[in-house]
Design a protein around this motif. Structure first.
Motif, mmCIF file in Angstrom:
data_model
loop_
_atom_site.group_PDB
_atom_site.id
_atom_site.type_symbol
_atom_site.label_atom_id
_atom_site.label_comp_id
_atom_site.label_asym_id
_atom_site.label_seq_id
_atom_site.Cartn_x
_atom_site.Cartn_y
_atom_site.Cartn_z
ATOM 1 N N HIS A 52 12.815 2.651 -7.991
ATOM 2 C CA HIS A 52 13.894 2.160 -7.137
ATOM 3 C C HIS A 52 13.376 1.879 -5.723
ATOM 4 O O HIS A 52 13.674 0.825 -5.139
ATOM 5 C CB HIS A 52 15.029 3.185 -7.096
ATOM 6 N N VAL A 53 12.594 2.807 -5.174
ATOM 7 C CA VAL A 53 12.029 2.619 -3.835
ATOM 8 C C VAL A 53 11.123 1.398 -3.827
ATOM 9 O O VAL A 53 11.152 0.592 -2.885
ATOM 10 C CB VAL A 53 11.273 3.882 -3.383
ATOM 11 N N ARG A 54 10.341 1.214 -4.880
ATOM 12 C CA ARG A 54 9.450 0.048 -4.974
ATOM 13 C C ARG A 54 10.248 -1.246 -4.963
ATOM 14 O O ARG A 54 9.900 -2.206 -4.268
ATOM 15 C CB ARG A 54 8.636 0.142 -6.269
ATOM 16 N N ARG A 55 11.338 -1.271 -5.719
ATOM 17 C CA ARG A 55 12.173 -2.480 -5.773
ATOM 18 C C ARG A 55 12.834 -2.756 -4.422
ATOM 19 O O ARG A 55 12.919 -3.904 -3.990
ATOM 20 C CB ARG A 55 13.229 -2.336 -6.862
ATOM 21 N N VAL A 56 13.272 -1.708 -3.727
ATOM 22 C CA VAL A 56 13.931 -1.904 -2.441
ATOM 23 C C VAL A 56 12.938 -2.399 -1.390
ATOM 24 O O VAL A 56 13.242 -3.310 -0.627
ATOM 25 C CB VAL A 56 14.597 -0.581 -1.981
ATOM 26 N N ARG A 80 0.832 -1.213 0.000
ATOM 27 C CA ARG A 80 0.000 0.000 0.000
ATOM 28 C C ARG A 80 0.864 1.260 0.000
ATOM 29 O O ARG A 80 0.544 2.236 -0.670
ATOM 30 C CB ARG A 80 -0.904 -0.031 1.230
ATOM 31 N N ALA A 81 1.947 1.245 0.750
ATOM 32 C CA ALA A 81 2.839 2.403 0.795
ATOM 33 C C ALA A 81 3.453 2.672 -0.580
ATOM 34 O O ALA A 81 3.534 3.824 -1.027
ATOM 35 C CB ALA A 81 3.939 2.174 1.831
ATOM 36 N N VAL A 82 3.847 1.619 -1.262
ATOM 37 C CA VAL A 82 4.457 1.778 -2.585
ATOM 38 C C VAL A 82 3.416 2.256 -3.595
ATOM 39 O O VAL A 82 3.701 3.105 -4.440
ATOM 40 C CB VAL A 82 5.122 0.453 -3.021
ATOM 41 N N ARG A 83 2.197 1.716 -3.505
ATOM 42 C CA ARG A 83 1.122 2.199 -4.388
ATOM 43 C C ARG A 83 0.863 3.681 -4.152
ATOM 44 O O ARG A 83 0.646 4.439 -5.099
ATOM 45 C CB ARG A 83 -0.173 1.416 -4.145
ATOM 46 N N GLY A 84 0.887 4.096 -2.897
ATOM 47 C CA GLY A 84 0.697 5.510 -2.574
ATOM 48 C C GLY A 84 1.793 6.379 -3.149
ATOM 49 O O GLY A 84 1.539 7.493 -3.621
ATOM 50 N N GLY A 100 9.720 16.391 -18.839
ATOM 51 C CA GLY A 100 9.882 14.953 -19.028
ATOM 52 C C GLY A 100 11.114 14.420 -18.336
ATOM 53 O O GLY A 100 11.069 13.343 -17.716
ATOM 54 N N ILE A 101 12.206 15.154 -18.413
ATOM 55 C CA ILE A 101 13.440 14.722 -17.749
ATOM 56 C C ILE A 101 13.252 14.718 -16.236
ATOM 57 O O ILE A 101 13.621 13.750 -15.549
ATOM 58 C CB ILE A 101 14.625 15.617 -18.165
ATOM 59 N N ILE A 102 12.653 15.786 -15.713
ATOM 60 C CA ILE A 102 12.443 15.873 -14.264
ATOM 61 C C ILE A 102 11.567 14.723 -13.779
ATOM 62 O O ILE A 102 11.911 14.021 -12.817
ATOM 63 C CB ILE A 102 11.829 17.236 -13.890
ATOM 64 N N PHE A 103 10.434 14.517 -14.440
ATOM 65 C CA PHE A 103 9.525 13.479 -13.962
ATOM 66 C C PHE A 103 10.014 12.070 -14.281
ATOM 67 O O PHE A 103 9.669 11.127 -13.571
ATOM 68 C CB PHE A 103 8.104 13.714 -14.471
ATOM 69 N N ALA A 104 10.828 11.911 -15.305
ATOM 70 C CA ALA A 104 11.432 10.595 -15.546
ATOM 71 C C ALA A 104 12.388 10.244 -14.407
ATOM 72 O O ALA A 104 12.430 9.089 -13.964
ATOM 73 C CB ALA A 104 12.148 10.569 -16.885
ATOM 74 N N LEU A 105 13.124 11.224 -13.924
ATOM 75 C CA LEU A 105 14.021 10.978 -12.790
ATOM 76 C C LEU A 105 13.230 10.673 -11.515
ATOM 77 O O LEU A 105 13.595 9.772 -10.753
ATOM 78 C CB LEU A 105 14.945 12.176 -12.577
ATOM 79 N N VAL A 106 12.153 11.402 -11.288
ATOM 80 C CA VAL A 106 11.316 11.142 -10.116
ATOM 81 C C VAL A 106 10.695 9.753 -10.210
ATOM 82 O O VAL A 106 10.648 9.009 -9.222
ATOM 83 C CB VAL A 106 10.233 12.235 -9.967
ATOM 84 N N TRP A 107 10.228 9.384 -11.398
ATOM 85 C CA TRP A 107 9.617 8.062 -11.582
ATOM 86 C C TRP A 107 10.668 6.957 -11.404
ATOM 87 O O TRP A 107 10.371 5.909 -10.830
ATOM 88 C CB TRP A 107 8.949 7.971 -12.952
ATOM 89 N N ALA A 108 11.875 7.197 -11.900
ATOM 90 C CA ALA A 108 12.950 6.210 -11.712
ATOM 91 C C ALA A 108 13.239 6.016 -10.226
ATOM 92 O O ALA A 108 13.463 4.883 -9.773
ATOM 93 C CB ALA A 108 14.209 6.652 -12.458
ATOM 94 N N TYR A 109 13.194 7.096 -9.462
ATOM 95 C CA TYR A 109 13.406 6.979 -8.018
ATOM 96 C C TYR A 109 12.259 6.199 -7.373
ATOM 97 O O TYR A 109 12.485 5.357 -6.499
ATOM 98 C CB TYR A 109 13.551 8.355 -7.375
ATOM 99 N N ALA A 110 11.027 6.451 -7.800
ATOM 100 C CA ALA A 110 9.874 5.714 -7.267
ATOM 101 C C ALA A 110 10.006 4.228 -7.577
ATOM 102 O O ALA A 110 9.701 3.378 -6.726
ATOM 103 C CB ALA A 110 8.569 6.279 -7.838
#
Length: 144
Positions: free
Chosen positions: A137-141, A42-46, A125-135
Motif C-alpha cells: 500500500h505504501v509503495r502504491r501511494v 529507493r525509499a520503497v525498496r528499503g 503468515g497472517i502477521i507478515f501478510a498484513l505487514v507486506w500488504a501495508y508495504a
C-alpha cells in the motif's frame, strides 16, 4: 511605459517551476504527486527489503520457541521455515527487480501454507501478510 515584472514562482508564469499545492490539498491533474522524498524508489525498496529481512529474522528465531511450546515441529517444518527465511533474504537483496515485489507476495502465501505444517506458522503468515500488504500500500501511494 514599463511592463510589470513577473514573479517566476507564481502560478501565472507557465515557464516557471511547478507550483506545489498548499499543504493538505491534493495536486491538480497536471501536477505530479510529490512525496517529499529525495529518491522515492529507493525509499520503497528499503521498505520492502527491511520487511523481508525482518521476516527472515523472525522465522529463524521462532524455530526453537515453536519446538519447545508447540512440540510437534518436525524436520520438514523446520526445513520449510529455513527455506522461507533464505528466500526472504534473497528477495530482500533483489528488491531493485520489479518482479521481486510479486515474489514477496508469493512468499507470504507460502508462509500461510506453512500453517498446514504447524499452526504457529499460520499465525506468523497472517502477521507478515498484513505487514507486506501495508508495504504494498505504501509503495502504491508513494510511487503511484
Amino acid at each position: 511605459m514599463t511592463s510589470p515584472e513577473r514573479d517566476p514562482h507564481t502560478a501565472e508564469d507557465p515557464t516557471g517551476p511547478p507550483v506545489e499545492p498548499p499543504v493538505g490539498e491534493q495536486p491538480t491533474a497536471g501536477q505530479p504527486r510529490r512525496s517529499g522524498l529525495r529518491n522515492p524508489e529507493r525509499a520503497v525498496r528499503g521498505l520492502g527489503a527491511g520487511t523481508l529481512s525482518l521476516e527472515a529474522l523472525v522465522l529463524l528465531l521462532a524455530i526453537q520457541p515453536i519446538r519447545v511450546v508447540g512440540g510437534d515441529l518436525g524436520g520438514a517444518a523446520i526445513g520449510a521455515v529455513v527455506a522461507l527465511a533464505v528466500a526472504a533474504v534473497v528477495l530482500a537483496g533483489m528488491m531493485r527487480r520489479p518482479w521481486a515485489w510479486n515474489a514477496g507476495t508469493v512468499l507470504q502465501g507460502l508462509l500461510l501454507l506453512g500453517g498446514l505444517l504447524h499452526w504457529s506458522l499460520l499465525g506468523l503468515g497472517i502477521i507478515f501478510a498484513l505487514v507486506w500488504a501495508y508495504a504494498l500500500h505504501v509503495r502504491r501511494v508513494i510511487l503511484g
